[in-house]
Design a protein around this motif. Sequence first.
Motif, PDB file in Angstrom:
ATOM      1  N   LYS A 120      37.947  47.236 209.354  1.00 42.32           N
ATOM      2  CA  LYS A 120      38.033  46.729 208.290  1.00 42.32           C
ATOM      3  C   LYS A 120      37.354  46.831 206.956  1.00 42.32           C
ATOM      4  O   LYS A 120      36.507  46.479 207.246  1.00 42.32           O
ATOM      5  N   GLU A 121      38.238  47.284 205.763  1.00 47.34           N
ATOM      6  CA  GLU A 121      38.063  47.473 204.252  1.00 47.34           C
ATOM      7  C   GLU A 121      38.029  46.343 203.486  1.00 47.34           C
ATOM      8  O   GLU A 121      38.926  46.273 203.117  1.00 47.34           O
ATOM      9  N   ASN A 122      36.591  45.218 203.562  1.00 46.69           N
ATOM     10  CA  ASN A 122      37.968  43.963 202.418  1.00 46.69           C
ATOM     11  C   ASN A 122      38.050  43.499 203.207  1.00 46.69           C
ATOM     12  O   ASN A 122      38.351  43.051 203.934  1.00 46.69           O
ATOM     13  N   ASN A 123      39.726  43.094 202.860  1.00 45.80           N
ATOM     14  CA  ASN A 123      40.366  42.016 203.112  1.00 45.80           C
ATOM     15  C   ASN A 123      41.701  43.157 203.860  1.00 45.80           C
ATOM     16  O   ASN A 123      42.832  42.960 204.792  1.00 45.80           O
ATOM     17  N   ASP A 124      41.277  45.102 203.849  1.00 51.38           N
ATOM     18  CA  ASP A 124      42.501  45.158 204.561  1.00 51.38           C
ATOM     19  C   ASP A 124      41.950  46.141 205.962  1.00 51.38           C
ATOM     20  O   ASP A 124      40.941  46.509 206.179  1.00 51.38           O
ATOM     21  N   VAL A 181      42.217  48.906 208.243  1.00 48.04           N
ATOM     22  CA  VAL A 181      42.912  50.678 208.058  1.00 48.04           C
ATOM     23  C   VAL A 181      42.547  51.225 209.567  1.00 48.04           C
ATOM     24  O   VAL A 181      41.694  51.184 210.021  1.00 48.04           O
ATOM     25  N   TYR A 234      46.728  54.729 207.766  1.00 48.59           N
ATOM     26  CA  TYR A 234      47.419  53.131 207.481  1.00 48.59           C
ATOM     27  C   TYR A 234      47.109  52.395 206.540  1.00 48.59           C
ATOM     28  O   TYR A 234      45.438  52.049 207.509  1.00 48.59           O
ATOM     29  N   LYS A 235      47.337  51.162 206.003  1.00 52.31           N
ATOM     30  CA  LYS A 235      46.592  50.264 205.425  1.00 52.31           C
ATOM     31  C   LYS A 235      47.560  48.720 205.548  1.00 52.31           C
ATOM     32  O   LYS A 235      48.880  49.167 204.921  1.00 52.31           O
ATOM     33  N   SER A 236      47.145  48.082 205.956  1.00 54.96           N
ATOM     34  CA  SER A 236      47.718  46.993 205.739  1.00 54.96           C
ATOM     35  C   SER A 236      47.086  45.426 205.645  1.00 54.96           C
ATOM     36  O   SER A 236      45.392  45.684 206.020  1.00 54.96           O
ATOM     37  N   VAL A 237      47.206  44.599 204.831  1.00 56.96           N
ATOM     38  CA  VAL A 237      46.074  43.050 204.916  1.00 56.96           C
ATOM     39  C   VAL A 237      46.428  42.391 206.414  1.00 56.96           C
ATOM     40  O   VAL A 237      46.439  41.905 207.006  1.00 56.96           O
ATOM     41  N   GLN A 238      47.813  42.767 207.068  1.00 60.11           N
ATOM     42  CA  GLN A 238      48.463  42.161 207.654  1.00 60.11           C
ATOM     43  C   GLN A 238      47.317  43.320 209.495  1.00 60.11           C
ATOM     44  O   GLN A 238      48.109  44.062 209.314  1.00 60.11           O
ATOM     45  N   VAL A 291      49.355  47.337 210.775  1.00 61.89           N
ATOM     46  CA  VAL A 291      48.847  48.626 211.021  1.00 61.89           C
ATOM     47  C   VAL A 291      48.757  48.642 212.719  1.00 61.89           C
ATOM     48  O   VAL A 291      49.378  50.270 213.265  1.00 61.89           O
TER      49      VAL A 291
END
Length: 54
Positions: free
Chosen positions: A12-16, A18, A31-35, A39
């Motif tokens: 988890k990088e900040n709010n994403d 990965v 792949y990146k996503s806030v959800q 991912v």
Amino acid sequence: MEEVLCNVELVKENNDFVVRIQSDLGGIREYKSVQFEEVLEQLVQDIQEEFESF
């Protein structure tokens, strides 16, 4: 005999969230996503497509 088919890194990088996948067949992809679920779905789809031939 064991053989590593792929390496998966989930961070988890900040709010994403990965996901980084590395394999001999597909190389390195990310792949990146806030959800989190998104991912995971991308991870599963990618690995399924790559290893369907086994």
